[in-house]
Scaffold this motif. Sequence first.
Motif, PDB file in Angstrom:
ATOM      1  N   LEU A  61      36.357  37.548  37.653  1.00  0.00           N
ATOM      2  CA  LEU A  61      35.881  38.349  38.779  1.00  0.00           C
ATOM      3  C   LEU A  61      35.999  37.563  40.085  1.00  0.00           C
ATOM      4  CD1 LEU A  61      34.267  41.046  39.588  1.00  0.00           C
ATOM      5  CD2 LEU A  61      32.339  39.484  39.774  1.00  0.00           C
TER       6      LEU A  61
ATOM      7  N   ALA B 241      35.429  52.856  39.695  1.00  0.00           N
ATOM      8  CA  ALA B 241      35.854  51.678  40.460  1.00  0.00           C
ATOM      9  C   ALA B 241      37.290  51.837  40.923  1.00  0.00           C
ATOM     10  CB  ALA B 241      35.713  50.426  39.600  1.00  0.00           C
TER      11      ALA B 241
ATOM     12  N   CYS C 290      38.045  38.697  43.393  1.00  0.00           N
ATOM     13  CA  CYS C 290      37.391  38.918  44.686  1.00  0.00           C
ATOM     14  C   CYS C 290      37.992  38.038  45.784  1.00  0.00           C
ATOM     15  CB  CYS C 290      35.894  38.647  44.563  1.00  0.00           C
ATOM     16  SG  CYS C 290      35.013  39.875  43.584  1.00  0.00           S
TER      17      CYS C 290
ATOM     18  N   GLU D  17      42.423  51.146  39.361  1.00  0.00           N
ATOM     19  CA  GLU D  17      43.040  49.887  38.973  1.00  0.00           C
ATOM     20  C   GLU D  17      42.506  49.424  37.619  1.00  0.00           C
ATOM     21  OE1 GLU D  17      45.506  48.611  40.359  1.00  0.00           O
ATOM     22  OE2 GLU D  17      45.551  49.571  42.323  1.00  0.00           O
TER      23      GLU D  17
ATOM     24  N   ILE E 157      31.185  48.267  38.560  1.00  0.00           N
ATOM     25  CA  ILE E 157      31.426  47.747  37.210  1.00  0.00           C
ATOM     26  C   ILE E 157      30.168  47.109  36.634  1.00  0.00           C
ATOM     27  CG2 ILE E 157      33.905  47.447  37.557  1.00  0.00           C
ATOM     28  CD1 ILE E 157      33.270  44.362  37.719  1.00  0.00           C
TER      29      ILE E 157
ATOM     30  N   THR F  45      33.952  54.231  35.181  1.00  0.00           N
ATOM     31  CA  THR F  45      33.588  53.098  36.033  1.00  0.00           C
ATOM     32  C   THR F  45      33.449  53.492  37.487  1.00  0.00           C
ATOM     33  OG1 THR F  45      35.859  52.479  36.555  1.00  0.00           O
ATOM     34  CG2 THR F  45      34.904  51.570  34.534  1.00  0.00           C
TER      35      THR F  45
ATOM     36  N   TRP G 299      39.881  46.396  37.057  1.00  0.00           N
ATOM     37  CA  TRP G 299      38.438  46.587  37.161  1.00  0.00           C
ATOM     38  C   TRP G 299      37.860  47.117  35.851  1.00  0.00           C
ATOM     39  CZ3 TRP G 299      35.811  44.319  40.799  1.00  0.00           C
ATOM     40  CH2 TRP G 299      36.451  44.013  42.008  1.00  0.00           C
TER      41      TRP G 299
ATOM     42  N   ASP H 118      42.148  39.739  45.949  1.00  0.00           N
ATOM     43  CA  ASP H 118      42.430  41.178  46.078  1.00  0.00           C
ATOM     44  C   ASP H 118      42.020  41.647  47.474  1.00  0.00           C
ATOM     45  OD1 ASP H 118      42.558  43.975  45.955  1.00  0.00           O
ATOM     46  OD2 ASP H 118      41.942  44.020  43.855  1.00  0.00           O
TER      47      ASP H 118
ATOM     48  N   TRP I 228      27.950  38.533  37.491  1.00  0.00           N
ATOM     49  CA  TRP I 228      29.002  39.018  38.394  1.00  0.00           C
ATOM     50  C   TRP I 228      28.456  39.242  39.797  1.00  0.00           C
ATOM     51  CZ3 TRP I 228      30.534  43.421  34.484  1.00  0.00           C
ATOM     52  CH2 TRP I 228      31.070  42.830  33.325  1.00  0.00           C
TER      53      TRP I 228
ATOM     54  N   SER J  55      33.122  48.161  44.420  1.00  0.00           N
ATOM     55  CA  SER J  55      33.789  48.034  43.127  1.00  0.00           C
ATOM     56  C   SER J  55      33.021  47.107  42.204  1.00  0.00           C
ATOM     57  CB  SER J  55      35.220  47.522  43.316  1.00  0.00           C
ATOM     58  OG  SER J  55      36.008  48.478  43.993  1.00  0.00           O
ATOM     59  N   VAL J  56      32.551  45.986  42.757  1.00  0.00           N
ATOM     60  CA  VAL J  56      31.777  45.034  41.954  1.00  0.00           C
ATOM     61  C   VAL J  56      30.502  45.680  41.439  1.00  0.00           C
ATOM     62  CG1 VAL J  56      30.488  42.868  41.994  1.00  0.00           C
ATOM     63  CG2 VAL J  56      32.735  42.993  43.081  1.00  0.00           C
TER      64      VAL J  56
ATOM     65  N   HIS K 123      48.145  42.373  38.269  1.00  0.00           N
ATOM     66  CA  HIS K 123      47.455  43.074  39.357  1.00  0.00           C
ATOM     67  C   HIS K 123      47.586  42.322  40.674  1.00  0.00           C
ATOM     68  CE1 HIS K 123      44.336  45.378  41.445  1.00  0.00           C
ATOM     69  NE2 HIS K 123      43.846  44.218  41.848  1.00  0.00           N
TER      70      HIS K 123
END
Length: 388
Positions: free
Chosen positions: A185, A334, A189, A337, A204, A332, A340, A192, A31, A200-201, A78
């Motif tokens: 993912l 994150a 990215c 949402e 997670i 998370t 995620w 979003d 990721w 956020s990445v 989402h």
Amino acid sequence: MSTYLTFDESYLRDIYGEHTAKEITHQPAMWRQAFNNIETIRGEIDAFLAPVMKKDNVRVVLTGAGTSAFAGKTLAPHLTKVTGRRFDAVSTTDIVAAPGEYLGEQVPTLVISFARSGNSPESVATVDLADQVLNDCYHLVLTCNPEGQLAKAAQTKKNMFCLLMPEGTNDKSFAMTSSFTSMMLSALCIFDPSEGLANSVESICTNTEQLIAEKAAEMKALAAKACERVVFLGSGSFQGLAQESALKLLELTAGKVVAIHDSPLGFRHGPKSVVNDKTIIFNFMSNDRYTRQYDQDLLAEIRQDNQAMHIVALSDGADEQVMSGNVICTETQAGNENVWLSFPFIALAQTFSFFKSVQLNITPDNPCPTGEVNRVVQGVTIHPYNKK
């Protein structure tokens, strides 16, 4: 010697589970690479997508076959919400069977193809059918195989852009794991617009690494139970994740464990009949306060029924109702949402499925060695389509 999912490499090689265990474990590393790759060429991606997404009434179709289709199903709710654009998840197997129905609207359309190999007959045919049926069509291909047919097609088609995933995502095992999450993912990215994407990445990634390390033994013990049926439940984005989780278990156990999926509300409408004392239920708990009420209601109901062998609630935070029974809780950080949360949640579902495969003495890297089911689907005839 390195250890993956509680087993050392030599043992994993002996049971033909080395690739599956490594590919589940290395997902956070993939990721990070996928995100960095996007940031490096974001200018090229934006140059292709910006004119398309500015079109009036543009429709975005997220497509793929099997696991790849569920990537789109997880993302579509989402992305529709955060972009205000229309994202529809439609599998290539549906499009190929009935292109006139699924591609019936003559509106500008961006087809996003998720494809590990890029060679599945339906994936290749969907690109051709979309160009045949639609007057204004564009393609974004997310694939793990630079030598696949879709990747090569993008080199010659002006209406097509290919984004390659990191090399390690072209899973060698039968079941898609890191390919699924890395493609998902990457699409997240790209589309979003939320701030703090890098945070956020990383959140997670860090959380999933910790979760696998801390919960692998727990998943192993759970898989050791003599269950015959497993139910995965989730609302919104989590419904696509529940579907992928069920498929992963079916694949890795060669169908010896019955796995189904549903939404918490839909489960009462007949499917709950499957629950008996050989059933494990996984409930993906929503972070949306409104939706979570329905998750909590069903959780309370199935606990009160006292029919299931075991119930697992996967939650980003603890509340009194969740903590009153069997629970795996993940933090998370994150944001709120659900999409995620899909990444650490699916890693745990994959880990459980791997352990169940091992417990049943099935070879995880190739659970169907007799060839009835293949890594890249075989035996599909693509029939000519005549647009009426």
